[in-house]
Design a protein around this motif. Structure first.
Motif, PDB file in Angstrom:
ATOM      1  N   ASP A 188       0.803  -1.216   0.000  1.00  0.00           N
ATOM      2  CA  ASP A 188       0.000   0.000   0.000  1.00  0.00           C
ATOM      3  C   ASP A 188       0.839   1.272   0.000  1.00  0.00           C
ATOM      4  O   ASP A 188       0.303   2.367   0.170  1.00  0.00           O
ATOM      5  CB  ASP A 188      -0.943   0.012   1.212  1.00  0.00           C
ATOM      6  N   ARG A 220      -7.104  -5.644   9.997  1.00  0.00           N
ATOM      7  CA  ARG A 220      -7.130  -6.850   9.180  1.00  0.00           C
ATOM      8  C   ARG A 220      -7.359  -6.378   7.754  1.00  0.00           C
ATOM      9  O   ARG A 220      -8.130  -5.464   7.525  1.00  0.00           O
ATOM     10  CB  ARG A 220      -8.302  -7.694   9.660  1.00  0.00           C
ATOM     11  N   PHE A 221      -6.679  -7.018   6.797  1.00  0.00           N
ATOM     12  CA  PHE A 221      -6.739  -6.548   5.408  1.00  0.00           C
ATOM     13  C   PHE A 221      -8.138  -6.717   4.824  1.00  0.00           C
ATOM     14  O   PHE A 221      -8.684  -7.814   4.818  1.00  0.00           O
ATOM     15  CB  PHE A 221      -5.713  -7.318   4.568  1.00  0.00           C
ATOM     16  N   ASN A 224      -0.339   2.930  12.927  1.00  0.00           N
ATOM     17  CA  ASN A 224      -0.093   2.122  11.732  1.00  0.00           C
ATOM     18  C   ASN A 224       1.394   2.036  11.427  1.00  0.00           C
ATOM     19  O   ASN A 224       1.857   1.047  10.855  1.00  0.00           O
ATOM     20  CB  ASN A 224      -0.830   2.708  10.532  1.00  0.00           C
ATOM     21  N   ARG A 253      -8.404  -1.313   3.842  1.00  0.00           N
ATOM     22  CA  ARG A 253      -7.119  -1.828   3.368  1.00  0.00           C
ATOM     23  C   ARG A 253      -6.337  -2.404   4.543  1.00  0.00           C
ATOM     24  O   ARG A 253      -6.848  -3.288   5.222  1.00  0.00           O
ATOM     25  CB  ARG A 253      -6.336  -0.744   2.622  1.00  0.00           C
ATOM     26  N   ARG A 254      -5.137  -1.884   4.830  1.00  0.00           N
ATOM     27  CA  ARG A 254      -4.377  -2.455   5.944  1.00  0.00           C
ATOM     28  C   ARG A 254      -4.298  -1.507   7.136  1.00  0.00           C
ATOM     29  O   ARG A 254      -3.445  -1.655   7.997  1.00  0.00           O
ATOM     30  CB  ARG A 254      -2.970  -2.823   5.490  1.00  0.00           C
TER      31      ARG A 254
END
Lengths: 168, 524
Positions: free
Chosen positions: B39, B249-250, B194, B256-257
């Motif tokens: 990503d 969780r993807f 993140n 997304r992530r």
């Protein structure tokens, strides 16, 4: 399955009256006991019995007794709460909670360190797993007794309380 | 399409595919890597994903190579393995190897790579290593250890490309190069954690999770963040009856992530000391605990048909609960006595990334189940008129001062909830329900996507799953088909709400499903 052709009962003879009251056999058994008693009275040095607790057995240096936590020079635990010991422990008897150490060089220390001595199997895997040589089972203490289950769960301060030369 | 051969295996991938992704497909597992992240932009700085491409004199990094028709690639021959090993050794030159006190241990790229490609003895003594700052607080959520950093620049790229805040940078050169924030700047954005997720080593760690648990002791449960109507897919990492952290969780169609820091902290409410753990009944102005048996009898007594004046739902209920509560409400009272909640409540500023301004997880689901919300004034007017029982389920409507006053004026408030909050404070009887992490259910996010969450930890004290409580009350109200299992409940909810759509509420796909865009599972 058929039982035909199999012998019925054990086939043993009925015991005579002499055998049935076991009197002679009791006397023979007592004879063995009295023989050893008399022998031991005159040969006390050969007796395997130890007069515990006045007398104690000497164990090898490698004997794994109750755990102790090692100290740094300033008396704080060497343990950095990496939890390798509690991870490897097959009895799941070690519970550690890490916390931030005020000294950023040390960074992490155990806020609590509990060992449940009732669950411990004294396998010594914890001291092998320890990267800091912080836990040892070399105290030689095997007399672990208490009057309630809670007292067998020993805490950090108890485990740390050992002298510099390794003795309690 | 491009045809290529990777490790003797022929495969066909679309034009423009990264060689890295093609290798992952061919090998079944990704190449060793630190800096590549699907990503983020390609940096090509870690040099770990080097592969041999026939016809090229040197090894090439797979992350920055686009596939070509007829490429013949080797990812696991002598030359490549040797390169991986040497590059890894370079990465580890100044690494402090303080895994025992590092939170990343167990999910660390360096550890994994070393076990696969390293296993050599270090040629560098500890005293020769370049030492940098350890345990440097760089923001409200994140702590930085510059020594552990391998300078993959994922965190820098994240702050530049995803949040656009650009707090982090790489300063100095050579072995003095280090990640840091600019002077006077904190890594203080709602997505800062993140960077901890994408950090392949232990350089960035979460202050909240720091030293709480070793990661290999944690169990994981798939869940949905209840923090806002985006419905980010999350993983609950828990052990025993305690949640330690939430991780994204993807899901390419939702989050997304990524997930936001606010959402990550929501697990704390589950362990709040103000949790409602026992049924409580008001006697003499005080709430006293009582057993479930007695509490159920009291509740059934309060919910005799005709005695109920208002049923108040909540956008915090799961879809199943909302449907079941509506069935119960229609059994006990009229259509106009069912209120879905306070319209416009729990709306706070959101952002344009993930955090939605609607901070409830299931408002769309509530509406799907047929509930209508009312503005505060109208709800208060209804509450003022109520003389009989007012059934309040979920959420905390009394967080609004005027609703609280109106509820306090009602004599018979029956509250099913999770916390001893303002609403519970007005209740004549409060029944302990399960928090989102303690039950399974379905949330419908703002786009109408149905996403299932699973239960993780056990419920505290006497708390029960809400649908069981509702089902029991429904049976007492004379309903013959009160569901006896969550499976049965989901089947009946599916039959009620989606008679025409062919999908199974009992086993929703992992990415969720959007009945309004019926390309089930195929989108994204």
């Amino acid at each position: 399955m058929s039982f035909e052709g199999l012998p019925k009962g054990t086939g043993a003879k009925k015991a005579s009256f002499r055998d049935a009251i076991y009197f002679w056999e009791i006397l023979r058994g007592l004879g063995v006991t009295i023989k050893h008693l008399v022998y031991n009275i005159f040969h006390t040095a050969e007796m395997p019995t130890m007069q515990y607790p006045e007398e104690k057995r000497v164990y090898s240096d490698r004997f794994r007794g109750r755990h102790r936590l090692m100290q740094r020079e300033d008396g704080t635990p060497r343990c950095v709460a990496c939890q390798m010991c509690s991870t490897v422990c097959p009895a799941d008897c070690i519970a550690i909670q890490g916390a931030e150490h005020p000294d950023s060089e040390i960074e992490k220390f155990p806020e609590t360190f509990e060992i449940d001595l009732l669950r411990c199997v004294f396998c010594g895997l914890c001291e092998e797993a320890c990267p800091c040589d912080a836990i040892r089972l070399d105290t030689g203490i095997y007399e672990i007794a208490a009057d309630s289950r809670e007292k067998f769960i020993v805490q950090k301060d108890f485990l740390l309380n050992n002298k510099e030369d390794g003795t309690y | 399409m491009a045809k290529l051969t990777i490790d003797g295996k022929e495969l066909e991938v679309p034009d423009g595919t990264r060689l890295f992704d093609a290798c992952t497909e061919a090998r079944g597992k990704p190449l060793p890597h630190f800096c590549y992240h699907p990503d983020l932009s390609v940096a090509g700085v870690c040099r770990l994903c080097q592969v041999e491409i026939e016809g090229m004199p040197k090894l090439a990094i797979a992350c920055n190579t686009i596939v070509n028709d007829g490429m013949v690639v080797h990812t696991n021959n002598e030359r490549v393995r040797k390169a991986s090993e040497q590059i890894l050794e370079m990465h580890l030159i100044n690494h402090p190897v303080d895994c025992p006190i590092c939170d990343q241990a167990g999910e660390c790229g360096l550890q994994n790579q070393y076990m696969e490609y390293g296993l050599y003895d270090s040629k560098v003594e500890m005293v020769q290593k370049t030492h940098k700052k350890k345990a440097k607080v760089i923001g409200p959520q994140v702590i930085l250890d510059q020594e552990r950093c391998v300078l993959c620049s994922r965190c820098v790229r994240f702050c530049n490309e995803v949040t656009g805040t650009g707090e982090l940078g790489i300063y100095n050169r050579g072995d003095r190069a280090e990640i840091d924030t600019a002077p006077g700047v904190d890594l203080d954005n709602n997505y800062s954690l993140n960077t901890v997720d994408i950090c392949p080593v232990g350089a960035l760690t979460s202050r909240d999770f720091r030293f709480q648990k070793r990661v290999w002791m944690l169990k994981a449960a798939e869940s949905i963040c209840p923090g806002c109507s985006t419905g980010c897919n999350v993983r609950i990492d828990y052990e025993g009856s305690r949640i330690y952290r939430l991780k994204p969780r993807f899901n390419p169609d939702v989050n997304r992530r990524w997930m936001c820091d606010k959402g990550r902290m929501l697990y704390k409410a589950v362990h709040d000391e103000k949790r409602l753990t026992e049924p409580m009944k008001r006697s003499g102005g005080e709430l006293q605990t009582l057993g479930w048996q007695e509490a159920s009898e009291t509740a059934v007594g309060m919910l005799k048909p005709g005695r109920v004046d208002l049923v108040l739902g909540s956008p915090h209920l799961s879809l199943e609960e909302a449907v079941l509560l509506r069935r119960l409400g229609l059994k006990l009272a009229g259509e106009d006595q069912l209120v879905g909640g306070v319209a416009g409540a729990e709306v706070r500023p959101g952002d344009d990334l993930l955090l939605n301004s609607d901070r409830t997880p299931n408002r769309a689901g509530l509406r799907m189940a047929g509930w209508q919300e009312l503005p505060v004034a109208e709800l208060v007017a209804k509450l003022r008129e109520a003389r009989g029982t007012v059934l309040v389920h979920g959420g905390n409507p009394a967080a609004d001062e005027s609703v609280r006053e109106a509820l306090a004026g009602c004599q018979h408030v029956l509250y099913i909830g999770t916390h001893r909050n303002e609403t519970a404070g007005t209740a004549a009887l409060a029944l302990p329900g399960a928090a989102w992490a303690e039950k399974a259910g379905i949330f419908v996010n703002k786009d109408g996507r149905l996403q299932a969450f699973k239960s993780s930890i056990v419920r505290p004290g006497q708390a029960r799953e809400d649908w069981r409580v509702l089902s029991e009350l429904l049976a007492a109200a004379g309903e013959e088909e009160a569901p006896g299992s969550l499976r049965a409940l989901r089947k009946s909810v599916g039959a009620d709400l989606f008679p025409d759509v062919e999908f199974n509420l009992v086993a929703l796909p992992a990415r969720g499903v959007n009945p309004t865009a019926p390309v089930a599972g195929g989108e994204g």
